[in-house]
Scaffold this active site. Structure first.
Site, PDB file in Angstrom:
ATOM      1  N   LYS A  39      35.732  48.435 117.318  1.00  0.00           N
ATOM      2  CA  LYS A  39      35.378  49.324 116.241  1.00  0.00           C
ATOM      3  C   LYS A  39      36.276  50.553 116.205  1.00  0.00           C
ATOM      4  O   LYS A  39      36.344  51.283 115.231  1.00  0.00           O
ATOM      5  CB  LYS A  39      33.918  49.786 116.419  1.00  0.00           C
ATOM      6  CG  LYS A  39      32.912  48.671 116.486  1.00  0.00           C
ATOM      7  CD  LYS A  39      31.539  49.254 116.872  1.00  0.00           C
ATOM      8  CE  LYS A  39      30.588  48.133 117.200  1.00  0.00           C
ATOM      9  NZ  LYS A  39      29.315  48.676 117.759  1.00  0.00           N
ATOM     10  N   GLY A  40      36.951  50.795 117.333  1.00  0.00           N
ATOM     11  CA  GLY A  40      37.647  52.064 117.534  1.00  0.00           C
ATOM     12  C   GLY A  40      38.718  52.409 116.517  1.00  0.00           C
ATOM     13  O   GLY A  40      38.954  53.584 116.240  1.00  0.00           O
ATOM     14  N   GLU A  94      45.378  49.446 116.398  1.00  0.00           N
ATOM     15  CA  GLU A  94      44.654  49.611 117.669  1.00  0.00           C
ATOM     16  C   GLU A  94      44.433  51.112 117.893  1.00  0.00           C
ATOM     17  O   GLU A  94      45.309  51.926 117.586  1.00  0.00           O
ATOM     18  CB  GLU A  94      45.492  48.985 118.801  1.00  0.00           C
ATOM     19  CG  GLU A  94      45.002  49.220 120.217  1.00  0.00           C
ATOM     20  CD  GLU A  94      43.728  48.472 120.592  1.00  0.00           C
ATOM     21  OE1 GLU A  94      42.746  48.580 119.842  1.00  0.00           O
ATOM     22  OE2 GLU A  94      43.714  47.809 121.644  1.00  0.00           O
ATOM     23  N   ASP A  95      43.262  51.472 118.420  1.00  0.00           N
ATOM     24  CA  ASP A  95      42.992  52.893 118.660  1.00  0.00           C
ATOM     25  C   ASP A  95      43.794  53.424 119.850  1.00  0.00           C
ATOM     26  O   ASP A  95      44.524  54.396 119.742  1.00  0.00           O
ATOM     27  CB  ASP A  95      41.480  53.145 118.848  1.00  0.00           C
ATOM     28  CG  ASP A  95      40.838  52.204 119.870  1.00  0.00           C
ATOM     29  OD1 ASP A  95      41.554  51.405 120.505  1.00  0.00           O
ATOM     30  OD2 ASP A  95      39.605  52.272 120.034  1.00  0.00           O
ATOM     31  N   ASP A  98      45.762  50.825 126.471  1.00  0.00           N
ATOM     32  CA  ASP A  98      45.608  51.215 127.879  1.00  0.00           C
ATOM     33  C   ASP A  98      46.406  50.207 128.714  1.00  0.00           C
ATOM     34  O   ASP A  98      47.624  50.338 128.840  1.00  0.00           O
ATOM     35  CB  ASP A  98      44.112  51.230 128.207  1.00  0.00           C
ATOM     36  CG  ASP A  98      43.799  51.789 129.577  1.00  0.00           C
ATOM     37  OD1 ASP A  98      44.687  52.383 130.190  1.00  0.00           O
ATOM     38  OD2 ASP A  98      42.651  51.642 130.049  1.00  0.00           O
ATOM     39  N   LYS A 126      48.677  55.060 126.219  1.00  0.00           N
ATOM     40  CA  LYS A 126      48.643  55.725 127.527  1.00  0.00           C
ATOM     41  C   LYS A 126      49.952  55.469 128.261  1.00  0.00           C
ATOM     42  O   LYS A 126      50.442  54.333 128.277  1.00  0.00           O
ATOM     43  CB  LYS A 126      47.454  55.220 128.356  1.00  0.00           C
ATOM     44  CG  LYS A 126      46.124  55.636 127.751  1.00  0.00           C
ATOM     45  CD  LYS A 126      44.977  55.456 128.709  1.00  0.00           C
ATOM     46  CE  LYS A 126      43.669  55.778 128.015  1.00  0.00           C
ATOM     47  NZ  LYS A 126      42.494  55.566 128.861  1.00  0.00           N
ATOM     48  N   PHE A 147      40.558  59.182 130.331  1.00  0.00           N
ATOM     49  CA  PHE A 147      39.658  58.527 129.377  1.00  0.00           C
ATOM     50  C   PHE A 147      39.393  59.510 128.234  1.00  0.00           C
ATOM     51  O   PHE A 147      38.994  60.649 128.460  1.00  0.00           O
ATOM     52  CB  PHE A 147      38.344  58.141 130.059  1.00  0.00           C
ATOM     53  CG  PHE A 147      37.481  57.261 129.210  1.00  0.00           C
ATOM     54  CD1 PHE A 147      37.702  55.895 129.155  1.00  0.00           C
ATOM     55  CD2 PHE A 147      36.467  57.804 128.431  1.00  0.00           C
ATOM     56  CE1 PHE A 147      36.917  55.073 128.345  1.00  0.00           C
ATOM     57  CE2 PHE A 147      35.682  56.989 127.621  1.00  0.00           C
ATOM     58  CZ  PHE A 147      35.912  55.631 127.580  1.00  0.00           C
ATOM     59  N   VAL A 148      39.649  59.037 127.015  1.00  0.00           N
ATOM     60  CA  VAL A 148      39.497  59.922 125.854  1.00  0.00           C
ATOM     61  C   VAL A 148      38.398  59.430 124.908  1.00  0.00           C
ATOM     62  O   VAL A 148      38.088  58.234 124.865  1.00  0.00           O
ATOM     63  CB  VAL A 148      40.829  60.077 125.077  1.00  0.00           C
ATOM     64  CG1 VAL A 148      41.823  60.923 125.855  1.00  0.00           C
ATOM     65  CG2 VAL A 148      41.441  58.709 124.753  1.00  0.00           C
ATOM     66  N   ASP A 154      34.924  55.712 121.665  1.00  0.00           N
ATOM     67  CA  ASP A 154      33.550  55.959 122.101  1.00  0.00           C
ATOM     68  C   ASP A 154      33.414  55.968 123.608  1.00  0.00           C
ATOM     69  O   ASP A 154      34.306  55.554 124.346  1.00  0.00           O
ATOM     70  CB  ASP A 154      32.632  54.852 121.553  1.00  0.00           C
ATOM     71  CG  ASP A 154      32.824  53.530 122.299  1.00  0.00           C
ATOM     72  OD1 ASP A 154      33.979  53.136 122.511  1.00  0.00           O
ATOM     73  OD2 ASP A 154      31.817  52.909 122.698  1.00  0.00           O
ATOM     74  N   ARG A 160      32.138  58.650 118.664  1.00  0.00           N
ATOM     75  CA  ARG A 160      33.162  58.101 117.764  1.00  0.00           C
ATOM     76  C   ARG A 160      33.466  59.026 116.598  1.00  0.00           C
ATOM     77  O   ARG A 160      34.583  59.078 116.101  1.00  0.00           O
ATOM     78  CB  ARG A 160      32.686  56.774 117.165  1.00  0.00           C
ATOM     79  CG  ARG A 160      32.788  55.597 118.083  1.00  0.00           C
ATOM     80  CD  ARG A 160      32.651  54.316 117.278  1.00  0.00           C
ATOM     81  NE  ARG A 160      32.184  53.203 118.079  1.00  0.00           N
ATOM     82  CZ  ARG A 160      32.960  52.464 118.876  1.00  0.00           C
ATOM     83  NH1 ARG A 160      34.232  52.722 118.984  1.00  0.00           N
ATOM     84  NH2 ARG A 160      32.452  51.473 119.580  1.00  0.00           N
TER      85      ARG A 160
HETATM   86  P1  5GP Z   1      43.434  47.690 127.013  1.00  0.00           P
HETATM   87  O1  5GP Z   1      43.135  46.266 126.727  1.00  0.00           O
HETATM   88  O2  5GP Z   1      44.745  48.155 126.392  1.00  0.00           O
HETATM   89  O3  5GP Z   1      43.334  48.032 128.460  1.00  0.00           O
HETATM   90  O4  5GP Z   1      42.265  48.538 126.366  1.00  0.00           O
HETATM   91  C1  5GP Z   1      42.156  48.676 124.995  1.00  0.00           C
HETATM   92  C2  5GP Z   1      40.752  48.998 124.565  1.00  0.00           C
HETATM   93  O5  5GP Z   1      39.985  49.599 125.605  1.00  0.00           O
HETATM   94  C3  5GP Z   1      40.794  50.030 123.452  1.00  0.00           C
HETATM   95  O6  5GP Z   1      40.841  49.414 122.196  1.00  0.00           O
HETATM   96  C4  5GP Z   1      39.511  50.796 123.668  1.00  0.00           C
HETATM   97  O7  5GP Z   1      38.451  50.140 123.022  1.00  0.00           O
HETATM   98  C5  5GP Z   1      39.291  50.736 125.152  1.00  0.00           C
HETATM   99  N1  5GP Z   1      39.848  51.935 125.828  1.00  0.00           N
HETATM  100  C6  5GP Z   1      40.935  52.022 126.613  1.00  0.00           C
HETATM  101  N2  5GP Z   1      41.153  53.283 127.025  1.00  0.00           N
HETATM  102  C7  5GP Z   1      40.170  54.022 126.462  1.00  0.00           C
HETATM  103  C8  5GP Z   1      39.856  55.420 126.486  1.00  0.00           C
HETATM  104  O8  5GP Z   1      40.514  56.277 127.098  1.00  0.00           O
HETATM  105  N3  5GP Z   1      38.756  55.799 125.770  1.00  0.00           N
HETATM  106  C9  5GP Z   1      37.982  54.926 125.062  1.00  0.00           C
HETATM  107  N4  5GP Z   1      36.937  55.432 124.416  1.00  0.00           N
HETATM  108  N5  5GP Z   1      38.254  53.605 125.025  1.00  0.00           N
HETATM  109  C10 5GP Z   1      39.331  53.166 125.713  1.00  0.00           C
END
Ligand code: 5GP
Length: 172
Positions: A39-40, A94-95, A98, A126, A147-148, A154, A160
């Site tokens: 949803k982000g 993508e929000d 990470d 990141k 973590f943001v 969220d 959110r």
């Molecule tokens: P990845 O697969 O790149 O590790 O993580 C991506 C997803 O994890 C993002 O779309 C988000 O939903 C969640 N996520 C990763 N880091 C953060 C963060 O710092 N804050 C929040 N709220 N969600 C995160």
């Protein structure tokens, strides 16, 4: 539980103006299928699309990857697209990137559906070794490993709707 504001509403707006220009230039003469990862990315996607001149269609998909503030390492499709992407110019929203695991899985799946092109727009990336090999086409801001929350991001479905991005402070 907010430690500090990382990106203000004004900073985000200014950067979105720049990104919209970059995207319009890149897709000149084409039509975009914007795909939001729920949803982000919803806040980022809608605010950015309102700034675009390029014709655009919109679809969404939902995957589950996180629980609380740490990655589970598992990506599960919760809701797939309602559109056939074959031959379309797909721009994924993508929000925050990470580890990049979510995007890698989605890219793999989408590539097998033969889009005309497949690019990524991420509001936040990141700055961590895990995602360095992942090439992102449009990035709003590069941030640290914290973590943001806010602007779509969220913590267990809260925060959110903050209009800015903040660093979350874990309870001691
Ligand atoms: P990845 O697969 O790149 O590790 O993580 C991506 C997803 O994890 C993002 O779309 C988000 O939903 C969640 N996520 C990763 N880091 C953060 C963060 O710092 N804050 C929040 N709220 N969600 C995160």
């Amino acid at each position: 539980m907010i430690e500090r504001t990382l990106l203000s509403e004004t900073e985000i707006g200014t950067r979105l103006d720049e990104l919209a220009k970059e995207i319009d230039e890149r897709y000149a003469g084409q039509e975009i299928l914007a795909v939001g990862i729920l949803k982000g990315s919803v806040f980022f996607l809608t605010d950015l699309l309102k700034r675009l001149k390029t014709p655009v269609a919109v679809d969404f998909l939902q995957v589950r990857s996180y629980s609380g503030t740490s990655s589970t390492g598992n990506i599960q499709m919760v809701h797939d697209l309602s559109t056939d992407i074959e031959g379309r110019h797909v721009l994924l929203f993508e929000d925050v990137v990470d580890t990049g695991l979510t995007l890698r899985k989605i890219l793999e799946l989408f590539s097998s559906r033969h889009p005309a092109s497949l690019r990524i727009a991420a509001l936040l990336k990141k700055d961590i070794p895990e995602n360095r090999d992942l090439s992102l086409d449009f990035v709003g801001f590069t941030i640290g490993p914290e973590f943001v929350i806010g602007y779509g991001l969220d913590l267990d479905e809260k925060y959110r709707n903050l209009p800015y991005v903040a660093v979350w402070r874990p309870e001691k």
